[in-house]
Design an enzyme around this catalytic site. Sequence first.
Site: not given
Ligand code: G6Q
Length: 543
Positions: A212, A218, A273-274, A359, A390, A500
């Site tokens: 986003k 990463e 994001g989620r 989250e 199990h 982050k």
């Molecule tokens: C989701 C969070 C988090 C995010 C990641 C990746 O709601 O904000 O999980 O999706 O940190 O972020 P980017 O999409 O900006 O790389």
Amino acid sequence: MIDYLMMTCLTQTPAWRALIAHRDAMTDVSIRDLFARDAGRAARFSLEAAGLFVDFSKHPITEETRDRLVALAQATEVEVRRDAMFAGERINRTENRPVLHVALRDRSGKPRWVDGTDVTTQVAAVLDKMRRFSNAVREGAWRGHTGLPITDIVNIGIGGSDLGPNMVCEALKPYAHERLSMHFVSNVDGADIAEVLNRVEPETTLFVVSSKTFTTRETLVNARTARAWLLASGAAESAVEKHFVAVSTHADAVAAFGIDPANMFEFWDWVGGRYSLWSAIGLPIALMAGMDAFEALLGGAYAMDRHFAEAPLACNLPVLLALIGIWHQNFRGTTSQLIAPYDNRLHRLPAYLQQLDMESNGKPVTLDGQRVGYATGPVIWGEPGTNGQHAFFQLLHQGTATIPADMIVCMRPHHRHAEHHDILVANCFAQSEALMNGWCNADAPHRNFDGNRPTTTICLDTLDPASLGALIALYEHKVFVQGVVWGINSFDQWGVEFGKRLAVVIEAQLAAPDAEQSHDGSTNQLIDRYKARRRRLTHVSTR
Ligand code: G6Q
């Protein structure tokens, strides 16, 4: 517009106090007794909507419990806040944003305005671009730099830019294009990308870099490694455009990274994001299963959205799922929630719901900045059945903590092994029955099972795109309703933002031989030990 400052302390409200008194009156009532008294209980505590059948009857609740919980939802303005979300109000107050993932799957075609822009038109344009691109890749018209069709798709993203598409691609494997294999790289641990790059060929691999913000460390490190790997295979710089596309809200950052913005699929800051798998973040789903399947997924979620928006609270699936969770978490003292999909293809669902729920609702302050005086989000965890039986089901049956469980099961499998499916389903039903009834063995206390352990059973006819869309939307709205009742902002993630920033200082200190370190004694010691030993350890693999 909602006046958040009008909120009074939740635990002082008449609705909350009435639930405390009701909880005390229910202390000795077992679920087993409730069934013994009432032949119609199962039917009365089950609901069907958007293709999902949900049985809530194996919880220690009566109609009075439900009515008192619904009164709590009314007192906390669940309907008003739900309508505010659908209307695009800026309900994510700490980030001053609307929360409109529902607009991504609104199949009505009605315009919806955010800051003077019709987002329905924007969404339709991106869906159209996704359709053209996914068709081209699937049909073999989009080719790698040497003219070969794409065989492998690698999504590079993390958190919300990984968990949703990854979970859905696993769940919808029976719909996969036979030439295309899907891979997901999220962790900055080099082992993650190394394993994927070992399995794919540069000439036939397409990387989807999903972020986003397009600033996530990463993801950018992994994307750079992937690009270097492509170029190291002998491909020219001009090959990058055939092998890299991006999904982001930030065209500038995508261009700065070296991906042509023409190869970028856009989404917007009103998509959390989620909550983003419904946007272009779902591109891997469209590539794997086709755009018709992706739109069927959107359609299933839309059916759940309509149900959530229109059904009265007392017969509203996400509302009831949320309120029963609150009954356990706030009035009966549970602290975790098990997700047990009796479907191996849903093996990533617990991880996906972990992020969605924890989250969103792992929050300590209310919308008006007061510290909450009650429990908010539970720990979400799980594994598919029957494997879990199990392993950790021992604790469900005889542990000292009560853990509510969601059992998710399909009536029809995609495979031909009918006997397997009957055994799987028998186990699902037997577990929820045994957790409720227990087993009395007065002579051998170690073989005594108290029972009264609550479960919800969610039945899908089959794990197809539409029912999966409805299932995910059910949980999204459940999380929303709980957040509203708790008076928190379910749509920010300051803990993630904090995380982050944390590694940046130490990363620089690891790179500089004589860096000054002013951490606590433990952290300094660990940094020193790592710096002294990292180059001395031998690699067991040269890959
Ligand atoms: C989701 C969070 C988090 C995010 C990641 C990746 O709601 O904000 O999980 O999706 O940190 O972020 P980017 O999409 O900006 O790389």
